[in-house]
Design an enzyme around this catalytic site. Structure first.
Site, PDB file in Angstrom:
ATOM      1  N   ASN A  20       0.849  -1.195   0.000  1.00  0.00           N
ATOM      2  CA  ASN A  20       0.000   0.000   0.000  1.00  0.00           C
ATOM      3  C   ASN A  20       0.883   1.244   0.000  1.00  0.00           C
ATOM      4  O   ASN A  20       2.103   1.148  -0.043  1.00  0.00           O
ATOM      5  CB  ASN A  20      -0.941  -0.017   1.215  1.00  0.00           C
ATOM      6  CG  ASN A  20      -0.160  -0.082   2.509  1.00  0.00           C
ATOM      7  OD1 ASN A  20       0.570   0.830   2.850  1.00  0.00           O
ATOM      8  ND2 ASN A  20      -0.286  -1.197   3.225  1.00  0.00           N
ATOM      9  N   GLY A  33       0.263   1.331  16.986  1.00  0.00           N
ATOM     10  CA  GLY A  33       0.205   0.659  15.678  1.00  0.00           C
ATOM     11  C   GLY A  33      -0.113   1.673  14.592  1.00  0.00           C
ATOM     12  O   GLY A  33      -1.274   1.943  14.304  1.00  0.00           O
ATOM     13  N   ASP A  41      -4.167  -6.616   5.359  1.00  0.00           N
ATOM     14  CA  ASP A  41      -5.108  -7.488   6.056  1.00  0.00           C
ATOM     15  C   ASP A  41      -5.017  -8.925   5.547  1.00  0.00           C
ATOM     16  O   ASP A  41      -5.344  -9.866   6.252  1.00  0.00           O
ATOM     17  CB  ASP A  41      -6.545  -6.967   5.854  1.00  0.00           C
ATOM     18  CG  ASP A  41      -6.786  -5.709   6.676  1.00  0.00           C
ATOM     19  OD1 ASP A  41      -6.273  -5.645   7.809  1.00  0.00           O
ATOM     20  OD2 ASP A  41      -7.458  -4.781   6.172  1.00  0.00           O
ATOM     21  N   LYS A  81     -11.186  -3.955  18.608  1.00  0.00           N
ATOM     22  CA  LYS A  81      -9.814  -4.455  18.836  1.00  0.00           C
ATOM     23  C   LYS A  81      -9.390  -4.293  20.289  1.00  0.00           C
ATOM     24  O   LYS A  81      -8.261  -4.573  20.647  1.00  0.00           O
ATOM     25  CB  LYS A  81      -8.837  -3.715  17.912  1.00  0.00           C
ATOM     26  CG  LYS A  81      -9.089  -3.965  16.405  1.00  0.00           C
ATOM     27  CD  LYS A  81      -8.019  -3.284  15.549  1.00  0.00           C
ATOM     28  CE  LYS A  81      -8.389  -3.279  14.079  1.00  0.00           C
ATOM     29  NZ  LYS A  81      -7.344  -3.869  13.223  1.00  0.00           N
TER      30      LYS A  81
END
Ligand code: PMT
Length: 407
Positions: free
Chosen positions: A211, A274, A280, A345
């Site tokens: 990315n 993070g 993913d 999360k």
């Protein structure tokens, strides 16, 4: 910068088109009550005039090592001793090379050799010159000697090229100077782990899925913590960014490698951030050889499998769980999706960025963040990532300290 004693700054200007930006830097320094003396290399005089700089700085400008008049007013050794800090902006490739080998063939290089004050350098040059192995080696050497590098920025250059080599904006240089002079070492003993940059998921030996993350946001956060004395481990995906000073960098490629390093380090430190853009999914079967184009079919199907969710696994640690801060890169319903990641999360805090907006987010110099924690939220307006990172560090520390009180 407006403390009891006025800070004394030598601004060195070398020959480059960005020299005109230094006028704004001097203006910012004067506004902050600093006393400024300007030293021009002979090449710089082709771009800015001593008269302008004298008017802006409020002091006579030094240009020559062998000028009896100037030496009488303030000799070069005196000037070197006078400075609390020397900032060279722009620093040309030629000046950087001379500084690296310790030349003293003009006033500015001599002053740099003679001063015990910290030196900050804002490189500015054509992107090809900046990318040259010799320039990179020079900068690495200077950095290793304790000279602080600011930038350069990436973008369109005066010559029409696009790439890394533009001088950082005066506001960023000013902020780096301010930090350097007013440095609070208030985070000694605090351990912070930061992930940054993209991950690369191999398809075959020559191809990968990745990315647009440059690592700039995560590196800026690492630098902001390190400047205040924290012990920083930076787990970096593939990026060409230089390692910030006093930061321990661990280079990784894939999400699985990042996961492994993160889980090892997270439980040994107090804060985990993070910021990486982790893929993913990864390719289930990475080909051992380069995949050949098929003449029979117009399509190629890759089977992807889910990567581990690094930050969720960190936040779920049952022992020695660090204060865990995530990022959310969203293109729509930013606040809503970010908050659902905060809950889903089990994070302590999340920094949402709208990556659909022009000039911010992925691979941009600037960013804006909307921070969420379980009892509140705060917006940090669009700013250079280095400045934003310092603001973010303050916000993270505030929430981290609150969490310690509750325990
Ligand atoms: O690197 P720059 O060019 O400076 O750009 C900065 C940035 C836009 C990449 C950064 O500000 C940012 O938003 N990083 C997170 C990007 C992202 O992957 O967001 P996400 O919403 O997909 O992931 C949410 C969180 O889960 C993130 O903290 C991410 O690191 C983490 N994650 C995601 C997937 C995964 N498998 N493991 C994870 O830990």
């Amino acid at each position: 910068m407006a403390d009891k004693q006025k800070k004394r700054i030598v601004v060195g200007i070398t020959g480059g088109i960005a020299a005109y930006k230094s006028i704004e830097l001097i203006r910012l320094l004067r506004k902050a009550q600093a006393e400024v003396r300007v030293v021009l290399t002979p090449a710089a005089e082709a771009f800015v005039t001593p008269l302008t700089l004298q008017a802006i700085s409020g002091n006579a400008v030094s240009t020559s090592l062998l000028d009896p008049q100037a030496e009488l007013a303030m000799g070069h050794i005196e000037l070197a001793k006078w400075a609390d800090c020397v900032v060279i902006a722009p620093a040309s490739a030629d000046f950087i090379a001379r500084l690296t080998v310790g030349m003293a063939n003009d006033l500015l290089s001599t002053l740099c050799l003679a001063t015990a004050a910290p030196i900050l350098l804002a490189p500015a040059m054509n992107q090809q010159m900046f990318a040259q192995t010799i320039t990179q080696a020079n900068l690495t050497q200077l950095s290793a000697r304790g000279i602080q590098l600011i930038g350069p920025a990436t973008g369109e250059q005066a010559c029409g090229d696009i790439g890394a080599g533009r001088m950082s904006e005066p506001e960023e240089i000013f902020s780096a100077l301010q930090q350097r002079l007013l440095q609070k070492q208030d985070l000694v003993g605090l351990g912070v782990v930061i992930t940054a940059g993209p991950t690369r998921e191999a398809i075959d030996p020559v191809r990968y899925i990745s990315n647009h993350s440059s690592g700039k946001m995560g590196f800026a956060i690492a630098q902001a913590f390190a400047e205040r004395g924290a012990k920083v481990s930076l787990i970096a995906g593939p990026t060409t960014l230089p390692t910030p000073r006093n930061v321990h960098r661990i280079d990784v490629e894939s999400a699985q490698q990042m996961w492994q390093q993160s889980l090892t380090l997270a439980c040994q430190n107090q804060i985990f951030i993070g910021c990486a853009a982790v893929a993913d999914y990864r390719v289930e079967q990475v080909a051992n050889q380069k995949i050949k184009k098929s003449d029979d079919s117009n399509e190629m199907i890759l089977k992807l499998v889910k990567n581990p969710d690094i930050i969720a696994d960190v936040a779920n640690l049952s022992q020695h769980r660090p204060f865990t801060v995530g990022f959310a890169a969203e293109t729509q319903q930013v606040a809503e999706y970010a908050q659902s990641k905060l809950q889903g999360k089990k994070l302590d805090m999340i920094c949402a960025n709208d990556v659909s907006a022009q000039g911010q987010g992925f691979n941009a110099e600037q960013n804006a963040l909307h921070l969420f924690w379980h009892t509140g939220n705060k917006q940090l307006a669009l700013n250079h990532k280095n400045i934003l990172a310092k603001q973010l560090v303050n916000e993270i520390l505030q929430q981290y300290q609150q969490s310690q009180i509750k325990e």
